[in-house]
Design a protein around this motif. Structure first.
Motif, PDB file in Angstrom:
ATOM      1  N   ASP A  26     138.949 -55.223  99.238  1.00 58.29           N
ATOM      2  CA  ASP A  26     138.580 -55.943  98.014  1.00 58.29           C
ATOM      3  C   ASP A  26     137.407 -56.896  98.179  1.00 58.29           C
ATOM      4  OD1 ASP A  26     140.085 -57.967  99.405  1.00 58.29           O
ATOM      5  OD2 ASP A  26     140.502 -58.911  97.478  1.00 58.29           O
ATOM      6  N   ASP A  27     137.081 -57.271  99.399  1.00 57.09           N
ATOM      7  CA  ASP A  27     135.937 -58.177  99.555  1.00 57.09           C
ATOM      8  C   ASP A  27     134.625 -57.506  99.145  1.00 57.09           C
ATOM      9  OD1 ASP A  27     136.097 -56.538 101.897  1.00 57.09           O
ATOM     10  OD2 ASP A  27     134.834 -57.958 102.972  1.00 57.09           O
ATOM     11  N   MET A  28     134.625 -56.197  99.065  1.00 60.79           N
ATOM     12  CA  MET A  28     133.433 -55.484  98.599  1.00 60.79           C
ATOM     13  C   MET A  28     133.152 -55.779  97.131  1.00 60.79           C
ATOM     14  SD  MET A  28     132.377 -54.127 101.307  1.00 60.79           S
ATOM     15  CE  MET A  28     131.022 -53.240 100.596  1.00 60.79           C
ATOM     16  N   LEU A  29     134.137 -56.321  96.441  1.00 63.89           N
ATOM     17  CA  LEU A  29     133.997 -56.601  95.009  1.00 63.89           C
ATOM     18  C   LEU A  29     133.993 -58.101  94.704  1.00 63.89           C
ATOM     19  CD1 LEU A  29     136.423 -53.784  94.000  1.00 63.89           C
ATOM     20  CD2 LEU A  29     133.978 -53.824  93.507  1.00 63.89           C
ATOM     21  N   GLU A  30     133.803 -58.929  95.737  1.00 65.69           N
ATOM     22  CA  GLU A  30     133.831 -60.377  95.517  1.00 65.69           C
ATOM     23  C   GLU A  30     132.806 -60.837  94.491  1.00 65.69           C
ATOM     24  OE1 GLU A  30     133.652 -63.138  98.717  1.00 65.69           O
ATOM     25  OE2 GLU A  30     135.651 -62.630  99.395  1.00 65.69           O
ATOM     26  N   ASN A  31     131.652 -60.205  94.454  1.00 64.25           N
ATOM     27  CA  ASN A  31     130.609 -60.629  93.524  1.00 64.25           C
ATOM     28  C   ASN A  31     130.695 -59.930  92.174  1.00 64.25           C
ATOM     29  OD1 ASN A  31     129.251 -62.577  95.114  1.00 64.25           O
ATOM     30  ND2 ASN A  31     128.439 -60.923  96.360  1.00 64.25           N
ATOM     31  N   GLY A  33     132.130 -59.368  88.607  1.00 66.22           N
ATOM     32  CA  GLY A  33     132.900 -60.071  87.583  1.00 66.22           C
ATOM     33  C   GLY A  33     133.945 -59.151  86.984  1.00 66.22           C
ATOM     34  N   ASP A  34     134.775 -59.702  86.118  1.00 65.95           N
ATOM     35  CA  ASP A  34     135.823 -58.911  85.478  1.00 65.95           C
ATOM     36  C   ASP A  34     135.253 -57.718  84.726  1.00 65.95           C
ATOM     37  OD1 ASP A  34     137.715 -60.591  86.506  1.00 65.95           O
ATOM     38  OD2 ASP A  34     138.132 -61.624  84.609  1.00 65.95           O
ATOM     39  N   GLU A  35     134.077 -57.904  84.125  1.00 62.01           N
ATOM     40  CA  GLU A  35     133.477 -56.790  83.371  1.00 62.01           C
ATOM     41  C   GLU A  35     133.102 -55.631  84.289  1.00 62.01           C
ATOM     42  OE1 GLU A  35     130.269 -59.307  84.915  1.00 62.01           O
ATOM     43  OE2 GLU A  35     132.054 -59.815  83.751  1.00 62.01           O
ATOM     44  N   LYS A  36     132.687 -55.913  85.508  1.00 66.74           N
ATOM     45  CA  LYS A  36     132.372 -54.838  86.466  1.00 66.74           C
ATOM     46  C   LYS A  36     133.654 -54.201  86.997  1.00 66.74           C
ATOM     47  CE  LYS A  36     128.002 -54.769  86.335  1.00 66.74           C
ATOM     48  NZ  LYS A  36     127.397 -53.652  85.627  1.00 66.74           N
ATOM     49  N   LEU A  37     134.629 -55.023  87.308  1.00 65.97           N
ATOM     50  CA  LEU A  37     135.917 -54.472  87.763  1.00 65.97           C
ATOM     51  C   LEU A  37     136.531 -53.572  86.694  1.00 65.97           C
ATOM     52  CD1 LEU A  37     137.664 -57.477  89.548  1.00 65.97           C
ATOM     53  CD2 LEU A  37     136.782 -55.404  90.595  1.00 65.97           C
ATOM     54  N   ALA A  38     136.330 -53.933  85.436  1.00 63.92           N
ATOM     55  CA  ALA A  38     136.886 -53.143  84.332  1.00 63.92           C
ATOM     56  C   ALA A  38     136.282 -51.748  84.267  1.00 63.92           C
ATOM     57  CB  ALA A  38     136.681 -53.875  83.007  1.00 63.92           C
ATOM     58  N   GLU A  39     135.115 -51.534  84.890  1.00 67.94           N
ATOM     59  CA  GLU A  39     134.477 -50.218  84.904  1.00 67.94           C
ATOM     60  C   GLU A  39     135.107 -49.274  85.921  1.00 67.94           C
ATOM     61  OE1 GLU A  39     130.193 -50.381  85.265  1.00 67.94           O
ATOM     62  OE2 GLU A  39     130.122 -52.260  84.126  1.00 67.94           O
ATOM     63  N   LEU A  40     135.932 -49.814  86.816  1.00 65.46           N
ATOM     64  CA  LEU A  40     136.542 -48.985  87.862  1.00 65.46           C
ATOM     65  C   LEU A  40     137.832 -48.345  87.361  1.00 65.46           C
ATOM     66  CD1 LEU A  40     136.104 -51.324  90.953  1.00 65.46           C
ATOM     67  CD2 LEU A  40     134.764 -49.299  90.367  1.00 65.46           C
ATOM     68  N   PRO A  41     138.108 -47.113  87.809  1.00 66.55           N
ATOM     69  CA  PRO A  41     139.382 -46.473  87.452  1.00 66.55           C
ATOM     70  C   PRO A  41     140.556 -47.300  87.980  1.00 66.55           C
ATOM     71  CG  PRO A  41     137.847 -44.885  88.386  1.00 66.55           C
ATOM     72  CD  PRO A  41     137.240 -46.234  88.595  1.00 66.55           C
ATOM     73  N   ARG A  42     141.614 -47.384  87.196  1.00 68.69           N
ATOM     74  CA  ARG A  42     142.753 -48.233  87.545  1.00 68.69           C
ATOM     75  C   ARG A  42     143.625 -47.663  88.654  1.00 68.69           C
ATOM     76  NH1 ARG A  42     139.733 -50.623  85.041  1.00 68.69           N
ATOM     77  NH2 ARG A  42     140.114 -52.299  83.570  1.00 68.69           N
ATOM     78  N   ASP A  73     142.024 -63.767  93.244  1.00 68.07           N
ATOM     79  CA  ASP A  73     141.702 -62.366  92.972  1.00 68.07           C
ATOM     80  C   ASP A  73     142.933 -61.504  92.751  1.00 68.07           C
ATOM     81  OD1 ASP A  73     138.956 -62.586  92.844  1.00 68.07           O
ATOM     82  OD2 ASP A  73     138.693 -62.259  94.998  1.00 68.07           O
ATOM     83  N   LEU A  74     144.038 -61.802  93.409  1.00 69.23           N
ATOM     84  CA  LEU A  74     145.241 -60.997  93.192  1.00 69.23           C
ATOM     85  C   LEU A  74     145.671 -61.081  91.729  1.00 69.23           C
ATOM     86  CD1 LEU A  74     147.324 -61.709  96.409  1.00 69.23           C
ATOM     87  CD2 LEU A  74     145.766 -59.823  95.937  1.00 69.23           C
ATOM     88  N   ARG A  75     145.514 -62.236  91.148  1.00 67.54           N
ATOM     89  CA  ARG A  75     145.837 -62.385  89.723  1.00 67.54           C
ATOM     90  C   ARG A  75     144.883 -61.543  88.873  1.00 67.54           C
ATOM     91  NH1 ARG A  75     146.421 -68.176  88.311  1.00 67.54           N
ATOM     92  NH2 ARG A  75     148.477 -67.827  89.155  1.00 67.54           N
ATOM     93  N   ARG A  76     143.601 -61.529  89.225  1.00 63.87           N
ATOM     94  CA  ARG A  76     142.621 -60.714  88.501  1.00 63.87           C
ATOM     95  C   ARG A  76     142.982 -59.237  88.572  1.00 63.87           C
ATOM     96  NH1 ARG A  76     137.190 -61.200  91.138  1.00 63.87           N
ATOM     97  NH2 ARG A  76     136.497 -59.958  89.406  1.00 63.87           N
ATOM     98  N   TYR A  77     143.301 -58.752  89.761  1.00 63.06           N
ATOM     99  CA  TYR A  77     143.627 -57.330  89.937  1.00 63.06           C
ATOM    100  C   TYR A  77     144.876 -56.961  89.146  1.00 63.06           C
ATOM    101  CZ  TYR A  77     140.490 -57.973  93.936  1.00 63.06           C
ATOM    102  OH  TYR A  77     139.439 -58.292  94.746  1.00 63.06           O
ATOM    103  N   GLU A  78     145.869 -57.840  89.212  1.00 63.15           N
ATOM    104  CA  GLU A  78     147.107 -57.577  88.485  1.00 63.15           C
ATOM    105  C   GLU A  78     146.843 -57.525  86.977  1.00 63.15           C
ATOM    106  OE1 GLU A  78     150.548 -60.559  88.080  1.00 63.15           O
ATOM    107  OE2 GLU A  78     151.141 -59.264  89.758  1.00 63.15           O
TER     108      GLU A  78
END
Length: 181
Positions: A26-31, A33-42, A73-78
């Motif tokens: 997950d450190d590969m995604l530290e930078n 934001g939520d909008e970028k994470l939202a583009e990834l398959p769940r 970040d765990l809260r963000r992922y959840e």
């Protein structure tokens, strides 16, 4: 970020085509934001490996695992619906205990015990953490200190009780110092 996100999406598509799941440190995604994470398959699995589970406070920003942005970040992922694994390092028991406690606060998929460096693999310095982590994760409702008291005699069956207590003390003393200093 966009190039990396597209790369992850492409690798994900290839792996999914072959019936596999993508796991990513997950450190590969530290930078991202939520909008970028939202583009990834769940169905991507986030593996949280940071080696400090304290809630840190730095200039008014709090976060777990000493991540770059001091956020939980765990809260963000959840919240975004990702499966998450915690990945404690087996050097000492502190990280295994701390990450196990943090994992109890979230919906975790599981854990992945890490051992870095060939010189440390399967040496007595990592065996207590590996054994303790396995026992904690297979008995998640048990008190960690009681689990440790059961694990040590199984690891070192020929040791006298007083020596086992010394080994336990050597493992616990750094924890006491860390949390009380």
């Amino acid at each position: 970020d966009d190039l990396f996100i597209r790369h992850v999406q492409r690798v994900h598509a290839i792996l999914k085509k072959h019936g596999k799941r993508t796991w990513i440190w997950d450190d590969m995604l530290e930078n991202a934001g939520d909008e970028k994470l939202a583009e990834l398959p769940r169905d991507i699995v986030m593996v949280a490996w940071h080696y400090c589970a304290d809630y840190l406070d730095h200039d008014g920003f709090t976060g777990q695992f000493n991540n770059l942005h001091r956020r939980r970040d765990l809260r963000r992922y959840e919240k975004l619906g990702f499966d998450v694994l915690v990945a404690p390092w087996a050097r000492g028991i502190e990280n295994s205990l701390a990450l196990t406690n943090v994992a109890r606060e979230y919906r975790m998929r599981g854990g992945l015990q890490t051992i870095w460096g060939l010189q440390e693999m399967f040496l007595p310095s990592v065996l207590p953490a590996v054994a303790l982590t396995g026992a904690l994760w297979s008995q998640p409702d048990r008190e960690p200190s009681l689990v440790l008291d059961e694990v040590l005699p199984r690891l070192f069956p020929s040791l006298e009780p007083v020596v086992l207590q010394a080994v336990r003390g050597a493992l616990i003393e750094p924890l006491w110092y860390h949390f009380s200093a």
